[in-house]
Scaffold this active site. Structure first.
Site, PDB file in Angstrom:
ATOM      1  N   ILE A  89       0.873  -1.192   0.000  1.00  0.00           N
ATOM      2  CA  ILE A  89       0.000   0.000   0.000  1.00  0.00           C
ATOM      3  C   ILE A  89       0.903   1.232   0.000  1.00  0.00           C
ATOM      4  CG2 ILE A  89      -1.956   1.147   1.155  1.00  0.00           C
ATOM      5  CD1 ILE A  89      -1.634  -1.386   3.189  1.00  0.00           C
ATOM      6  N   HIS A  90       0.793   2.071  -0.990  1.00  0.00           N
ATOM      7  CA  HIS A  90       1.593   3.289  -0.953  1.00  0.00           C
ATOM      8  C   HIS A  90       0.962   4.487  -1.656  1.00  0.00           C
ATOM      9  CE1 HIS A  90       2.714   2.214  -5.035  1.00  0.00           C
ATOM     10  NE2 HIS A  90       3.219   3.411  -5.197  1.00  0.00           N
ATOM     11  N   ARG A  91      -0.101   4.268  -2.411  1.00  0.00           N
ATOM     12  CA  ARG A  91      -0.594   5.347  -3.267  1.00  0.00           C
ATOM     13  C   ARG A  91      -1.292   6.437  -2.442  1.00  0.00           C
ATOM     14  NH1 ARG A  91       0.409   5.479  -8.175  1.00  0.00           N
ATOM     15  NH2 ARG A  91       1.144   3.346  -8.278  1.00  0.00           N
ATOM     16  N   ASP A 125      -1.985  -1.570  -4.265  1.00  0.00           N
ATOM     17  CA  ASP A 125      -2.375  -0.389  -5.035  1.00  0.00           C
ATOM     18  C   ASP A 125      -1.215   0.060  -5.933  1.00  0.00           C
ATOM     19  OD1 ASP A 125      -0.622   0.769  -3.235  1.00  0.00           O
ATOM     20  OD2 ASP A 125      -2.126   2.011  -2.238  1.00  0.00           O
TER      21      ASP A 125
END
Ligand code: UDP
Length: 358
Positions: free
Chosen positions: A206-208, A279
């Protein structure tokens, strides 16, 4: 042919590794690598140069941790200076980050031709900074290297055939990287043993910004992964910005959170996983390369051919929808035998074009 290559963020190091190796084999081609500094932690940057034999950058601008305007502006200024001293025949940029648009703008205004690797991708979500960066970079690029037919079609729809540029369907350099490094990753990674992993876990990232900066979306994702973890282990190498935001928002993951891993570790995780939930743009394709179904925790994807073929579902960030997609994909029987991304020959195709330029 002197090429100035701009990189700055993790996925660009991986893409550049594939193409730089190929360019290094070509006679008459000289490549100078510039690191803008956008990603700077050892495990987000240095590890990729060391592991992947990507030549050390000749220049590092050390520009990071700034807002979009300041970051892009300072990068343009730095790159413009280097273009004037290095005098390349072409500037090469990758993907959709601030480093990409800064490089393309600086070069174009000096009348230096621009090559864009990963051209033509669209999410059709103009709220994503990446979408703005990729559309504008495409528009001012001279050579657009498209990873897929969908990307070529997007450019055609936007009228690019009437512009002064060349569109190449080259395939995806990320597949080149995945195939090349998968040959030796088992010898060079210890992650499976160190984390005492058994095959069949869920690999998550998860990073967006659209997820990490929205407490409701981030909460939905973490709660869904917590619940899945009770049935199947969830392993999540976490971007430092996501980890910071989780702490700030008091959200507690109950699954296994790792620091960001190097590419060899990532490949070994992909080989042993049974599903990818992410993501990330790159991970969606890597899920397919290593024959894992993928649940994309975004509202849309640029890699629509994965969805069309049933390898990927996009579900947004709602807990119940994520759980529903997980249940659907864990029982999916998928045939991964087709070739959506060029079969690992993209770097050679791009190098052929670049080597042939005056
Ligand atoms: N990646 C990695 N270690 C990690 C997370 C990702 O090596 O801990 C790799 C991943 O395998 C893929 C690339 O980084 O090749 C994707 O980068 P990211 O998700 O940051 O960016 P995006 O693809 O969304 O632009």
């Amino acid at each position: 042919m002197k090429i100035l290559t701009i990189v700055g963020a993790r996925p660009q190091f991986i893409k550049a590794a594939a193409l730089s190796r190929e360019l290094g084999l070509r006679s008459g081609v000289e490549e100078v690598i510039v690191h803008t500094g956008q990603h700077f932690d050892a495990n987000m940057s240095d590890v990729f140069f060391t592991e992947m034999d990507l030549p050390k950058p000749k220049h590092n601008l050390h520009i990071h941790s700034l807002g979009h305007g300041a970051m892009t502006g300072r990068m343009m200024e730095g790159i413009e200076g280097l273009l004037m001293t290095e005098k390349p025949n072409l500037l090469l940029v990758y993907g959709d980050t601030n480093s990409t648009i800064a490089g393309a703008l600086a070069a174009k205004k000096l009348h230096i031709p621009v090559g864009h690797v990963e051209a033509g991708l669209r999410s059709f979500n103009m709220k994503m900074p990446e979408e703005v960066n990729r559309i504008l970079t495409d528009r001012i690029s001279d050579h657009l290297f498209c990873p897929t037919q969908t990307a070529v079609d997007n450019l055609m729809r936007e009228g690019f055939e009437g512009f002064d540029c060349q569109i190449h369907r080259s395939g995806d350099v990320m597949q080149d990287a995945a195939m090349y490094y998968a040959r030796t990753s088992a010898e060079r990674s210890k992650v499976i043993a160190e984390q005492e992993l058994e095959a069949g876990f869920v690999l998550a990232t998860i990073h967006r910004a659209e997820n990490t900066d929205d407490p409701e979306r981030l909460g939905g994702i973490i709660q869904a992964l917590n619940e899945i973890n009770r049935e199947r282990r969830v392993i999540c190498p976490l971007h430092p910005r996501t980890r910071n935001l989780l702490e700030k928002q008091g959200v507690k993951p109950e699954f296994t959170v790792l620091d960001p891993v190097g590419y060899f570790d990532m490949i070994e995780l992909l080989k042993a996983a049974s599903m990818v939930m992410t993501d990330s743009g790159g991970l969606q394709k890597e899920a397919y390369f290593f024959q894992n179904p993928c649940v994309t925790m975004r509202d849309e994807t640029e890699w629509t051919e994965l969805v069309d073929h049933g390898y990927n579902v996009t579900v947004g960030a709602d807990k119940e929808r994520i759980l529903g997609a997980y249940a659907q994909m864990k029982n999916a029987s998928l045939d991964f035998s087709n070739d959506l991304y060029g079969g690992g020959k993209a770097a050679a195709a791009i190098a052929d074009v670049l080597q042939g330029l005056e």
